[in-house]
Design a protein around this motif. Structure first.
Motif, PDB file in Angstrom:
ATOM      1  N   TRP A  59       0.828  -1.208   0.000  1.00  0.00           N
ATOM      2  CA  TRP A  59       0.000   0.000   0.000  1.00  0.00           C
ATOM      3  C   TRP A  59       0.861   1.256   0.000  1.00  0.00           C
ATOM      4  CZ3 TRP A  59      -4.587  -0.004  -1.777  1.00  0.00           C
ATOM      5  CH2 TRP A  59      -5.402  -1.122  -1.635  1.00  0.00           C
ATOM      6  N   GLY A  60       1.954   1.222   0.743  1.00  0.00           N
ATOM      7  CA  GLY A  60       2.870   2.371   0.755  1.00  0.00           C
ATOM      8  C   GLY A  60       3.461   2.634  -0.621  1.00  0.00           C
TER       9      GLY A  60
ATOM     10  N   ALA B   8       4.034  -3.056  -6.059  1.00  0.00           N
ATOM     11  CA  ALA B   8       2.841  -3.081  -5.210  1.00  0.00           C
ATOM     12  C   ALA B   8       1.884  -4.181  -5.652  1.00  0.00           C
ATOM     13  CB  ALA B   8       2.138  -1.720  -5.241  1.00  0.00           C
ATOM     14  N   LEU B   9       1.769  -4.391  -6.953  1.00  0.00           N
ATOM     15  CA  LEU B   9       0.842  -5.399  -7.466  1.00  0.00           C
ATOM     16  C   LEU B   9       1.286  -6.825  -7.162  1.00  0.00           C
ATOM     17  CD1 LEU B   9      -0.215  -3.832 -10.877  1.00  0.00           C
ATOM     18  CD2 LEU B   9      -1.552  -3.987  -8.757  1.00  0.00           C
ATOM     19  N   GLN B  10       2.499  -6.989  -6.693  1.00  0.00           N
ATOM     20  CA  GLN B  10       2.946  -8.323  -6.290  1.00  0.00           C
ATOM     21  C   GLN B  10       2.187  -8.821  -5.061  1.00  0.00           C
ATOM     22  OE1 GLN B  10       7.198  -7.659  -5.852  1.00  0.00           O
ATOM     23  NE2 GLN B  10       7.583  -8.746  -7.773  1.00  0.00           N
ATOM     24  N   VAL B  11       1.703  -7.881  -4.227  1.00  0.00           N
ATOM     25  CA  VAL B  11       1.049  -8.297  -2.980  1.00  0.00           C
ATOM     26  C   VAL B  11      -0.369  -7.767  -2.817  1.00  0.00           C
ATOM     27  CG1 VAL B  11       3.223  -8.626  -1.728  1.00  0.00           C
ATOM     28  CG2 VAL B  11       2.094  -6.387  -1.689  1.00  0.00           C
ATOM     29  N   LEU B  12      -0.816  -6.910  -3.717  1.00  0.00           N
ATOM     30  CA  LEU B  12      -2.154  -6.327  -3.600  1.00  0.00           C
ATOM     31  C   LEU B  12      -3.065  -6.860  -4.697  1.00  0.00           C
ATOM     32  CD1 LEU B  12      -1.170  -2.599  -2.953  1.00  0.00           C
ATOM     33  CD2 LEU B  12      -1.732  -4.355  -1.262  1.00  0.00           C
ATOM     34  N   PRO B  13      -4.371  -6.911  -4.428  1.00  0.00           N
ATOM     35  CA  PRO B  13      -5.309  -7.329  -5.473  1.00  0.00           C
ATOM     36  C   PRO B  13      -5.335  -6.284  -6.593  1.00  0.00           C
ATOM     37  CG  PRO B  13      -6.492  -6.669  -3.479  1.00  0.00           C
ATOM     38  CD  PRO B  13      -5.031  -6.625  -3.159  1.00  0.00           C
TER      39      PRO B  13
ATOM     40  N   LEU C 266     -12.387   1.795  -1.123  1.00  0.00           N
ATOM     41  CA  LEU C 266     -11.715   0.608  -1.671  1.00  0.00           C
ATOM     42  C   LEU C 266     -10.587   0.142  -0.748  1.00  0.00           C
ATOM     43  CD1 LEU C 266     -11.568   1.519  -5.439  1.00  0.00           C
ATOM     44  CD2 LEU C 266     -12.728  -0.455  -4.442  1.00  0.00           C
ATOM     45  N   ARG C 267      -9.872   1.072  -0.195  1.00  0.00           N
ATOM     46  CA  ARG C 267      -8.778   0.711   0.727  1.00  0.00           C
ATOM     47  C   ARG C 267      -9.338   0.009   1.961  1.00  0.00           C
ATOM     48  NH1 ARG C 267      -5.858  -1.527   3.581  1.00  0.00           N
ATOM     49  NH2 ARG C 267      -4.020  -0.719   4.604  1.00  0.00           N
ATOM     50  N   LEU C 268     -10.414   0.551   2.500  1.00  0.00           N
ATOM     51  CA  LEU C 268     -11.012  -0.052   3.698  1.00  0.00           C
ATOM     52  C   LEU C 268     -11.602  -1.430   3.391  1.00  0.00           C
ATOM     53  CD1 LEU C 268     -12.749   3.073   5.276  1.00  0.00           C
ATOM     54  CD2 LEU C 268     -10.623   1.956   6.013  1.00  0.00           C
ATOM     55  N   ALA C 269     -12.167  -1.581   2.207  1.00  0.00           N
ATOM     56  CA  ALA C 269     -12.759  -2.864   1.823  1.00  0.00           C
ATOM     57  C   ALA C 269     -11.697  -3.892   1.451  1.00  0.00           C
ATOM     58  CB  ALA C 269     -13.711  -2.667   0.647  1.00  0.00           C
ATOM     59  N   GLY C 270     -10.511  -3.412   1.033  1.00  0.00           N
ATOM     60  CA  GLY C 270      -9.464  -4.324   0.570  1.00  0.00           C
ATOM     61  C   GLY C 270      -8.673  -4.877   1.701  1.00  0.00           C
TER      62      GLY C 270
END
Length: 108
Positions: free
Chosen positions: A7-8, A53-58, A104-108
């Motif tokens: 996220w950072g 970032a996309l390596q660990v985030l949806p 979206l951040r809170l839901a993710g």
């Protein structure tokens, strides 16, 4: 890498995306070599950070958040730096975009 780091990196990439948009505007259609060079460096930087970032985030949530940061940040930067219109309708929709990013951040 943890999701927190992801996220950072995503937020950093979104901020660099805004800087890239500003540098691209200042490059004046590639007529200004210094701004063009900066634009290309910023482009590479935000792509690298987004990729990490996309390596660990949806991907769906991350890309939507990244796009929103770039869009809302560019609206604000355009108003502050280039005297673009700050009419209430633009500001309302920029705020809606930011609410979507937070949601979206809170839901993710």
């Amino acid at each position: 890498m943890s999701a927190g780091w992801g996220w950072g990196l995503l937020v950093a990439s979104g901020c660099i995306d805004v800087a890239w948009a500003l540098a691209t505007k200042k490059a004046d259609g590639f007529r200004d070599p210094a701004w063009t060079a900066l634009s290309l460096v910023l482009l590479a930087a935000f792509v690298v950070l987004l990729t990490k970032a996309l390596q660990v985030l949806p991907v769906g949530t991350a890309y939507a958040v990244w796009t929103g940061i770039g869009a809302a940040g560019s609206v604000v930067a355009g108003i502050l730096l280039f005297g673009e219109p700050a009419d209430p309708v633009r500001l309302v929709f920029a705020a809606i975009t930011m609410m979507g990013i937070v949601g979206l951040r809170l839901a993710g």
